[in-house]
Design a protein around this motif. Structure first.
Motif, PDB file in Angstrom:
ATOM      1  N   ALA A 125       0.823  -1.213   0.000  1.00  0.00           N
ATOM      2  CA  ALA A 125       0.000   0.000   0.000  1.00  0.00           C
ATOM      3  C   ALA A 125       0.856   1.262   0.000  1.00  0.00           C
ATOM      4  O   ALA A 125       0.443   2.312  -0.492  1.00  0.00           O
ATOM      5  CB  ALA A 125      -0.930   0.000   1.200  1.00  0.00           C
ATOM      6  N   LYS A 126       2.053   1.137   0.556  1.00  0.00           N
ATOM      7  CA  LYS A 126       2.967   2.287   0.642  1.00  0.00           C
ATOM      8  C   LYS A 126       4.096   2.210  -0.374  1.00  0.00           C
ATOM      9  O   LYS A 126       4.969   3.078  -0.390  1.00  0.00           O
ATOM     10  CB  LYS A 126       3.556   2.382   2.045  1.00  0.00           C
ATOM     11  N   ASN A 127       4.096   1.167  -1.201  1.00  0.00           N
ATOM     12  CA  ASN A 127       5.186   0.976  -2.181  1.00  0.00           C
ATOM     13  C   ASN A 127       6.550   1.038  -1.497  1.00  0.00           C
ATOM     14  O   ASN A 127       7.496   1.658  -2.004  1.00  0.00           O
ATOM     15  CB  ASN A 127       5.110   2.020  -3.294  1.00  0.00           C
ATOM     16  N   THR A 128       6.644   0.387  -0.370  1.00  0.00           N
ATOM     17  CA  THR A 128       7.846   0.481   0.455  1.00  0.00           C
ATOM     18  C   THR A 128       8.359  -0.913   0.811  1.00  0.00           C
ATOM     19  O   THR A 128       7.563  -1.810   1.101  1.00  0.00           O
ATOM     20  CB  THR A 128       7.555   1.274   1.733  1.00  0.00           C
ATOM     21  N   VAL A 129       9.671  -1.047   0.789  1.00  0.00           N
ATOM     22  CA  VAL A 129      10.323  -2.275   1.218  1.00  0.00           C
ATOM     23  C   VAL A 129      11.224  -1.944   2.395  1.00  0.00           C
ATOM     24  O   VAL A 129      11.796  -0.854   2.470  1.00  0.00           O
ATOM     25  CB  VAL A 129      11.119  -2.922   0.058  1.00  0.00           C
ATOM     26  N   TYR A 130      11.324  -2.902   3.302  1.00  0.00           N
ATOM     27  CA  TYR A 130      12.109  -2.713   4.515  1.00  0.00           C
ATOM     28  C   TYR A 130      13.178  -3.807   4.620  1.00  0.00           C
ATOM     29  O   TYR A 130      13.015  -4.904   4.082  1.00  0.00           O
ATOM     30  CB  TYR A 130      11.222  -2.773   5.761  1.00  0.00           C
ATOM     31  N   LEU A 131      14.231  -3.491   5.342  1.00  0.00           N
ATOM     32  CA  LEU A 131      15.247  -4.489   5.659  1.00  0.00           C
ATOM     33  C   LEU A 131      15.595  -4.325   7.135  1.00  0.00           C
ATOM     34  O   LEU A 131      16.246  -3.348   7.511  1.00  0.00           O
ATOM     35  CB  LEU A 131      16.491  -4.328   4.791  1.00  0.00           C
ATOM     36  N   GLN A 132      15.137  -5.272   7.936  1.00  0.00           N
ATOM     37  CA  GLN A 132      15.471  -5.279   9.356  1.00  0.00           C
ATOM     38  C   GLN A 132      16.771  -6.057   9.512  1.00  0.00           C
ATOM     39  O   GLN A 132      16.846  -7.234   9.139  1.00  0.00           O
ATOM     40  CB  GLN A 132      14.360  -5.943  10.177  1.00  0.00           C
ATOM     41  N   MET A 133      17.783  -5.385  10.044  1.00  0.00           N
ATOM     42  CA  MET A 133      19.098  -5.990  10.166  1.00  0.00           C
ATOM     43  C   MET A 133      19.449  -6.113  11.648  1.00  0.00           C
ATOM     44  O   MET A 133      19.578  -5.098  12.345  1.00  0.00           O
ATOM     45  CB  MET A 133      20.142  -5.124   9.450  1.00  0.00           C
TER      46      MET A 133
END
Length: 121
Positions: free
Chosen positions: A74-82
């Motif tokens: 919905a937000k066109n967003t990707v995340y990377l939790q490191m």
């Protein structure tokens, strides 16, 4: 015009955590795979993690069990939790997305500008 903007990089001690974000904006019909790459000084750019539009994920062996990729369509967003960051995770992290701008057009790969992650001892 399509733009990818990364955020969340910085300096962290070994064993610490960071969360990277990459938001796509502009004329977007759909986004297929979204991928995080990284490039350390003197090394080639390498795939870190990838997530398809359906949520299937792929990780480099070096980050399995420590990094988690996710996306908010919905937000066109990707995340990377490191998590459990190591000295060797130090690199510039780049976001890549396969984006279709208009219906019936092919998808093209777009890149963000990169965000620096530095892990210190």
């Amino acid at each position: 015009q399509v733009q990818l903007v990364e955020s969340g990089g910085g300096l962290v001690q070994a064993g610490g955590s960071l969360r990277l974000s990459c938001a796509a904006s502009g004329s977007i019909f759909s986004i297929n795979a979204m991928t995080w790459y990284r490039q350390a000084p003197g090394k080639q750019r390498e795939l870190v993690a990838k997530i398809t539009s359906g949520g299937t994920t792929v990780y480099a062996d070096s980050v399995k069990g420590r990094f988690t990729i996710s996306r908010d369509n919905a937000k066109n967003t990707v995340y990377l939790q490191m998590n459990s960051l190591k000295l060797e995770d130090t690199a510039v992290y780049y976001c890549n997305a396969e984006i279709t701008r208009l219906r019936y057009e092919p998808a093209y790969a777009y890149w963000g500008q990169g965000t620096q992650v530095t892990v210190s001892s």
